[in-house]
Design a protein around this motif. Structure first.
Motif, short mmCIF file in Angstrom:
data_model
loop_
_atom_site.label_atom_id
_atom_site.label_comp_id
_atom_site.label_asym_id
_atom_site.label_seq_id
_atom_site.Cartn_x
_atom_site.Cartn_y
_atom_site.Cartn_z
N GLY A 71 -1.03 -20.16 26.26
CA GLY A 71 -2.06 -19.34 27.29
C GLY A 71 -1.23 -18.10 27.46
O GLY A 71 -1.59 -17.49 28.59
N THR A 72 -0.32 -17.67 26.55
CA THR A 72 0.35 -16.32 27.02
C THR A 72 -0.04 -15.07 25.85
O THR A 72 -0.82 -15.61 25.13
CB THR A 72 2.00 -16.49 26.58
N PRO A 73 0.24 -13.98 26.12
CA PRO A 73 -0.31 -13.01 25.44
C PRO A 73 -0.02 -12.90 24.00
O PRO A 73 0.98 -13.29 23.60
CB PRO A 73 0.57 -11.50 26.00
N ASP A 74 -1.11 -12.63 23.31
CA ASP A 74 -1.14 -12.63 21.89
C ASP A 74 -0.43 -11.56 21.19
O ASP A 74 -1.05 -10.33 20.94
CB ASP A 74 -2.46 -12.82 21.25
N ASP A 75 0.80 -11.41 20.82
CA ASP A 75 1.42 -10.43 20.09
C ASP A 75 2.29 -11.04 18.70
O ASP A 75 3.08 -10.54 18.47
CB ASP A 75 2.56 -9.73 20.86
N VAL A 76 1.29 -12.12 18.18
CA VAL A 76 2.03 -12.67 17.08
C VAL A 76 2.44 -11.80 15.92
O VAL A 76 3.45 -12.06 15.37
CB VAL A 76 0.98 -13.78 16.45
N ALA A 77 1.47 -10.75 15.45
CA ALA A 77 2.13 -10.02 14.18
C ALA A 77 3.23 -9.31 14.56
O ALA A 77 4.09 -9.31 13.92
CB ALA A 77 1.11 -9.13 14.04
N ASP A 78 3.35 -8.75 15.89
CA ASP A 78 4.56 -8.32 16.20
C ASP A 78 5.88 -9.23 16.45
O ASP A 78 7.08 -8.79 16.03
CB ASP A 78 4.58 -7.40 17.61
N ALA A 79 5.60 -10.13 16.58
CA ALA A 79 6.59 -11.34 17.09
C ALA A 79 7.06 -11.89 15.64
O ALA A 79 8.15 -12.07 15.40
CB ALA A 79 6.08 -12.46 17.84
N VAL A 80 6.13 -12.05 14.72
CA VAL A 80 6.41 -12.45 13.40
C VAL A 80 7.56 -11.38 12.79
O VAL A 80 8.57 -11.85 12.05
CB VAL A 80 5.05 -12.73 12.42
N ARG A 81 7.08 -10.02 12.92
CA ARG A 81 8.02 -9.29 12.34
C ARG A 81 9.44 -9.00 12.94
O ARG A 81 10.35 -9.00 12.13
CB ARG A 81 7.31 -7.84 12.43
N ALA A 82 9.42 -9.35 14.25
CA ALA A 82 10.81 -9.55 14.91
C ALA A 82 11.40 -10.66 14.49
O ALA A 82 12.86 -10.53 14.26
CB ALA A 82 10.53 -9.49 16.86
N ARG A 83 10.95 -11.54 14.48
CA ARG A 83 11.51 -12.98 14.15
C ARG A 83 11.92 -12.77 12.67
O ARG A 83 13.10 -13.14 12.32
CB ARG A 83 10.64 -14.34 14.00
#
Length: 282
Positions: free
Chosen positions: A145-157
C-alpha cells in the motif's frame, strides 16, 4: 546455521538499553529521577531502559548529561543508529515509493567486489529484466500500500544492476529451482527473464547454481539474503530488511551460503533446469 536475524536486531537494541541503564545506576539515579532531570514523563526513562522505546539522538544526549556521562553520548548514539538500521520495515523504506531506495544503494553495489546471493522466492535484483521487475514491484506496491512509482523504480533497479556487466565485480548466485517457476509477471516476461538468466550464466564473472527441488540438502530453504564482500549481509523478510554487520553473523551466513552451494547444480545441469522451466510456460 543462522539464528533469526530479527533476534540480532533485538539484541543490538537491548545492548544500547542496557548501557543506558548502567549509566543511570552508576550515577545513583532512579528512573523517575532521571526523567525529572531530562524533563520527561516519568515512564519514558523506564521504556528506554527496558528497550521498549528506541531513544533518539537527543534522548541519549539528555540521558548522558543527566548521568554526568557526556563523554559516552557519541558512542551510544552510533550504537543506537546501528541497531535501528539493522531492522527497517519495508513500509518505512518504501514510504515515498521504491525508486529512492534503489538509488541510495548504488554506492554499496558499486564498491562491493564479491556478491554472494541466495534466492528462495524471486530472481535476485541484479538478474531481473525490466518486464520481470515491473511485475514484481507492482505486486509489492499493491501489497504494501505504498506510493506507486513502479516505472521509475524499475529504471533505477535496472541502472543499479549494471554492476553485473560493468566494473570489477564477481557474483556467486544460488537459486532454489522453484524460483524459476514462480510467476510474478506474465508469461512473456517470465520467458524473457529465464532467457536472460541463460545469457548471464555465460559471463566469466558470474557463477550461478540452482538447487534442484529434489536435491538432498544439509541446509533447509532460508529467506533470501545478499552478502556484500565480507562486510554486510542483507536479509529480506516479508515485513523488513535486516542488515547484519557483526563479523560472527556474517561468518554464519557465509557458511550457510557455502552449504547451500553444495546442493546446487551448475553448467549444463543448471541450464537444463532453466530450459525445462521455459518449456513449462507453454
Amino acid at each position: 546455521m543462522p539464528s533469526s536475524p530479527l533476534s540480532s536486531a533485538q539484541a543490538a537494541r537491548a545492548a544500547v538499553a542496557a548501557r543506558l541503564q548502567g549509566l543511570m545506576q552508576d550515577a545513583g539515579l532512579t528512573g523517575h529521577e532521571l526523567a525529572a532531570r531530562c524533563g520527561w514523563h516519568k515512564s519514558k526513562s523506564s521504556r528506554i531502559a527496558r528497550g521498549k522505546t528506541p531513544p533518539s539522538d537527543a534522548d541519549i544526549r539528555a540521558w548522558c548529561a543527566a548521568c554526568g556521562a557526556d563523554d559516552h553520548a557519541a558512542d551510544l548514539i552510533a550504537a543506537s543508529r546501528n541497531a535501528e538500521s539493522m531492522y527497517v520495515e519495508w513500509r518505512q523504506i518504501h514510504r515515498d515509493g521504491m525508486r529512492r531506495v534503489h538509488e541510495q544503494t548504488v554506492p554499496l553495489y558499486q564498491r562491493t567486489r564479491s556478491f554472494r546471493v541466495y534466492a528462495s522466492n524471486v530472481m535476485p535484483g541484479m538478474l531481473q529484466t525490466p518486464g520481470y521487475a515491473t511485475g514484481l514491484l507492482r505486486s509489492i506496491t499493491a501489497f504494501q500500500g505504498t506510493p506507486d512509482d513502479v516505472a521509475d523504480a524499475v529504471r533505477a533497479r535496472t541502472q543499479r544492476s549494471r554492476v553485473i556487466r560493468e566494473g570489477d565485480h564477481r557474483f556467486a548466485l544460488v537459486l532454489e529451482e522453484t524460483v524459476l517457476y514462480y510467476r510474478v509477471s506474465d508469461d512473456a516476461a517470465m520467458a524473457a527473464q529465464l532467457e536472460h538468466v541463460l545469457a548471464v550464466m555465460g559471463q566469466p564473472n558470474v557463477s550461478l547454481g540452482i538447487i534442484p527441488a529434489r536435491a538432498r540438502r544439509t541446509v533447509w530453504p532460508l529467506e533470501a539474503f545478499y552478502t556484500f564482500d565480507d562486510q554486510q549481509v542483507a536479509v529480506e523478510t516479508l515485513t523488513a530488511e535486516i542488515n547484519l554487520t557483526a563479523p560472527g553473523e556474517i561468518r554464519t551466513y557465509l557458511r550457510a551460503f557455502s552449504e547451500l552451494s553444495r546442493s546446487a547444480v551448475r553448467g549444463a545441469e543448471a541450464r537444463a533446469l532453466i530450459t525445462k522451466a521455459l518449456a513449462a510456460l507453454g
